[in-house]
Write a protein that holds these residues in place. Structure first.
Motif, PDB file in Angstrom:
ATOM      1  N   GLU A 158      32.377   7.805  16.564  1.00  0.00           N
ATOM      2  CA  GLU A 158      31.466   8.475  17.488  1.00  0.00           C
ATOM      3  C   GLU A 158      32.203   9.589  18.224  1.00  0.00           C
ATOM      4  N   GLN A 159      31.496  10.697  18.376  1.00  0.00           N
ATOM      5  CA  GLN A 159      32.094  11.884  18.992  1.00  0.00           C
ATOM      6  C   GLN A 159      31.154  12.425  20.064  1.00  0.00           C
ATOM      7  N   ALA A 160      31.586  12.384  21.299  1.00  0.00           N
ATOM      8  CA  ALA A 160      30.800  12.969  22.384  1.00  0.00           C
ATOM      9  C   ALA A 160      30.899  14.490  22.304  1.00  0.00           C
ATOM     10  N   VAL A 161      29.760  15.153  22.428  1.00  0.00           N
ATOM     11  CA  VAL A 161      29.730  16.617  22.349  1.00  0.00           C
ATOM     12  C   VAL A 161      28.901  17.169  23.500  1.00  0.00           C
ATOM     13  N   GLN A 162      29.209  18.392  23.880  1.00  0.00           N
ATOM     14  CA  GLN A 162      28.422  19.108  24.880  1.00  0.00           C
ATOM     15  C   GLN A 162      27.536  20.133  24.169  1.00  0.00           C
ATOM     16  N   LEU A 163      26.276  20.136  24.496  1.00  0.00           N
ATOM     17  CA  LEU A 163      25.369  21.129  23.939  1.00  0.00           C
ATOM     18  C   LEU A 163      25.638  22.468  24.608  1.00  0.00           C
ATOM     19  N   PRO A 164      25.379  23.569  23.908  1.00  0.00           N
ATOM     20  CA  PRO A 164      25.662  24.899  24.492  1.00  0.00           C
ATOM     21  C   PRO A 164      24.749  25.202  25.675  1.00  0.00           C
ATOM     22  N   ALA A 196      19.548  22.574  19.572  1.00  0.00           N
ATOM     23  CA  ALA A 196      21.014  22.569  19.607  1.00  0.00           C
ATOM     24  C   ALA A 196      21.577  21.345  18.904  1.00  0.00           C
ATOM     25  N   ALA A 197      20.961  20.200  19.138  1.00  0.00           N
ATOM     26  CA  ALA A 197      21.414  18.968  18.480  1.00  0.00           C
ATOM     27  C   ALA A 197      21.180  19.041  16.973  1.00  0.00           C
ATOM     28  N   MET A 198      20.057  19.618  16.586  1.00  0.00           N
ATOM     29  CA  MET A 198      19.750  19.766  15.163  1.00  0.00           C
ATOM     30  C   MET A 198      20.776  20.668  14.481  1.00  0.00           C
ATOM     31  N   ALA A 199      21.183  21.740  15.156  1.00  0.00           N
ATOM     32  CA  ALA A 199      22.186  22.644  14.591  1.00  0.00           C
ATOM     33  C   ALA A 199      23.522  21.930  14.419  1.00  0.00           C
ATOM     34  N   LEU A 200      23.902  21.111  15.399  1.00  0.00           N
ATOM     35  CA  LEU A 200      25.150  20.346  15.285  1.00  0.00           C
ATOM     36  C   LEU A 200      25.087  19.374  14.119  1.00  0.00           C
TER      37      LEU A 200
END
Length: 259
Positions: free
Chosen positions: A25-31, A117-121
């Motif tokens: 699992e990888q925590a990410v910040q949306l732009p 943004a989540a879909m692009a990631l």
């Protein structure tokens, strides 16, 4: 025969353990300060495959939404659980949950931006077939993913579990609706009465949707959530877990992802 069977069971257990161990699992910040998300991947899967966005209930970005995303990764599907409130808010009372949800619904452009943004990631993640992006949601999240389908997002399918079915701003149209639609609905859910369900079915069929609408008679709201019955009693609300409906709707989701 018993010896062969035992060996087979051991092999399956080893495969299962390897699959679990391979999930990261990888925590990410949306732009653009849109908030956060967590990507779940299964490193044991090498082929390009389907991937899933998971949107939480009205309670917020809690353990339940993340646990479902992790379950999908354990099965080999890259997934991303998204904080649709954008600030990490998690309610401990239905009044707070309602306030959080209403605030989010007043800013649909931010909800859409977080989803995009989540879909692009997800599309950019290793091992993901960009033509097989799915989205699923619970309660509030179910309404979110259905609206994304109504807007014509390039999704292979969406699944709503005890979700909101109506939309004030969007209506399904044959020219834009691309996604397969799965809805799992409790027949005794007072938040979505029968007339709303009927209206939704008419809307989808009118748009030529590939629709799987599953109604579970006598089943209440939040039927997929293991602690729903406890919360229902605590707050005197129609929340109740139902194992049969939970298992049947999850199996329907997996069939859609495999199609």
């Amino acid at each position: 025969m018993k010896w062969l069977l035992t060996l087979g069971c051991v092999a399956l257990l080893m495969l299962g353990n390897n699959s679990l161990a391979a999930v990261t699992e990888q925590a990410v910040q949306l732009p653009n300060q849109l908030g956060s998300a967590i990507i779940y991947r299964n490193d044991s899967v090498k082929n390009q495959g389907a991937a899933v966005l998971v949107i939480h209930e009205w309670w917020g970005f809690n353990d339940y939404a993340r646990s479902r995303a992790k379950m999908l990764a354990e099965l080999g599907y890259t997934s991303i659980a998204v904080d649709m409130y954008g600030t990490g808010k998690v309610a401990d009372h239905p009044d707070n949950a309602m306030a959080f949800m209403e605030a989010a619904m007043k800013e649909p452009e931010k909800v859409n931006a977080r989803f995009d943004a989540a879909m692009a990631l997800l599309k950019a993640a290793p091992g993901v077939d960009a033509s097989r992006i799915y989205a699923m949601g619970y309660c509030f999240g179910g309404g979110v993913v259905l609206n994304q389908a109504r807007m014509g997002k390039a999704l292979a399918g969406v699944a709503s579990f005890h979700g909101m079915l109506t939309s004030k701003h969007h209506k399904a149209d044959a020219a834009t609706l691309k996604a397969k639609i799965l809805v799992a609905h409790g027949g005794a859910d007072p938040f979505v009465p029968a007339e709303q369900a009927t209206s939704f079915i008419s809307e989808m069929l009118g748009a030529g949707a590939n629709l799987d609408f599953r109604v579970y008679p006598g089943v209440k709201h939040s039927f997929t959530v293991p602690n729903a019955t406890e919360k229902g009693k605590a707050f005197h609300m129609p929340f109740e877990y139902n194992e049969q409906a939970d298992k049947d709707s999850w199996a329907a989701l997996l069939r859609m992802l495999a199609s």
